[in-house]
Design a protein around this motif. Structure first.
Motif, PDB file in Angstrom:
ATOM      1  N   VAL A 119       0.844 -20.452 -14.597  1.00 17.95           N
ATOM      2  CA  VAL A 119       2.213 -20.155 -15.181  1.00 17.95           C
ATOM      3  C   VAL A 119       2.541 -18.890 -16.822  1.00 17.95           C
ATOM      4  O   VAL A 119       3.877 -18.826 -17.464  1.00 17.95           O
ATOM      5  CB  VAL A 119       3.091 -21.600 -15.420  1.00 17.95           C
ATOM      6  CG1 VAL A 119       4.169 -21.964 -16.472  1.00 17.95           C
ATOM      7  CG2 VAL A 119       2.764 -22.066 -14.139  1.00 17.95           C
ATOM      8  N   MET A 120       1.468 -19.939 -17.578  1.00 15.68           N
ATOM      9  CA  MET A 120       1.203 -19.226 -18.968  1.00 15.68           C
ATOM     10  C   MET A 120       1.475 -17.378 -18.855  1.00 15.68           C
ATOM     11  O   MET A 120       1.895 -16.947 -19.953  1.00 15.68           O
ATOM     12  CB  MET A 120       0.305 -19.751 -19.892  1.00 15.68           C
ATOM     13  CG  MET A 120       0.485 -21.120 -19.610  1.00 15.68           C
ATOM     14  SD  MET A 120       1.499 -21.883 -20.803  1.00 15.68           S
ATOM     15  CE  MET A 120       1.308 -21.481 -21.958  1.00 15.68           C
ATOM     16  N   SER A 121       0.751 -16.825 -17.885  1.00 15.95           N
ATOM     17  CA  SER A 121       0.688 -15.808 -17.927  1.00 15.95           C
ATOM     18  C   SER A 121       2.128 -14.810 -17.616  1.00 15.95           C
ATOM     19  O   SER A 121       1.943 -13.833 -17.898  1.00 15.95           O
ATOM     20  CB  SER A 121      -0.565 -15.010 -17.099  1.00 15.95           C
ATOM     21  OG  SER A 121      -0.302 -15.656 -15.843  1.00 15.95           O
ATOM     22  N   SER A 142      -5.352 -24.189 -13.380  1.00 17.69           N
ATOM     23  CA  SER A 142      -5.068 -22.471 -12.101  1.00 17.69           C
ATOM     24  C   SER A 142      -3.862 -22.010 -12.820  1.00 17.69           C
ATOM     25  O   SER A 142      -3.635 -21.649 -12.438  1.00 17.69           O
ATOM     26  CB  SER A 142      -5.969 -22.123 -11.478  1.00 17.69           C
ATOM     27  OG  SER A 142      -5.195 -23.571 -10.320  1.00 17.69           O
ATOM     28  N   VAL A 143      -2.578 -23.704 -11.932  1.00 20.85           N
ATOM     29  CA  VAL A 143      -1.427 -23.626 -12.212  1.00 20.85           C
ATOM     30  C   VAL A 143      -1.396 -22.854 -13.500  1.00 20.85           C
ATOM     31  O   VAL A 143      -0.398 -22.359 -13.522  1.00 20.85           O
ATOM     32  CB  VAL A 143      -1.410 -25.034 -11.549  1.00 20.85           C
ATOM     33  CG1 VAL A 143       0.658 -24.615 -11.640  1.00 20.85           C
ATOM     34  CG2 VAL A 143      -1.386 -24.637 -10.506  1.00 20.85           C
TER      35      VAL A 143
END
Length: 59
Positions: free
Chosen positions: A50-52, A45-46
């Motif tokens: 970060v990627m979004s 989820s982290v």
């Protein structure tokens, strides 16, 4: 998920205090598996956050 891991850990501690070795070992094993699943899901989820590139809303 972390709550379940903590609950199984407490059950393992109590079972070990009362001398139920088999139950304590099983509960500790379940707690360990749940904790690692929690860590993996948290890391995913982290990374997804970060990627979004979205920022959390500021109140």
């Amino acid at each position: 998920m972390l709550g379940w891991a903590i609950m199984f850990f407490v059950v393992a501690i109590i079972a070990a205090i009362f001398g139920f070795g088999g139950i304590a070992g099983a509960a500790a094993g379940i707690a360990q598996v749940l904790f690692f699943v929690f860590l993996i899901l948290f890391a995913v989820s982290v990374v997804a956050s970060v990627m979004s590139g979205r920022r959390p809303p500021v109140p």
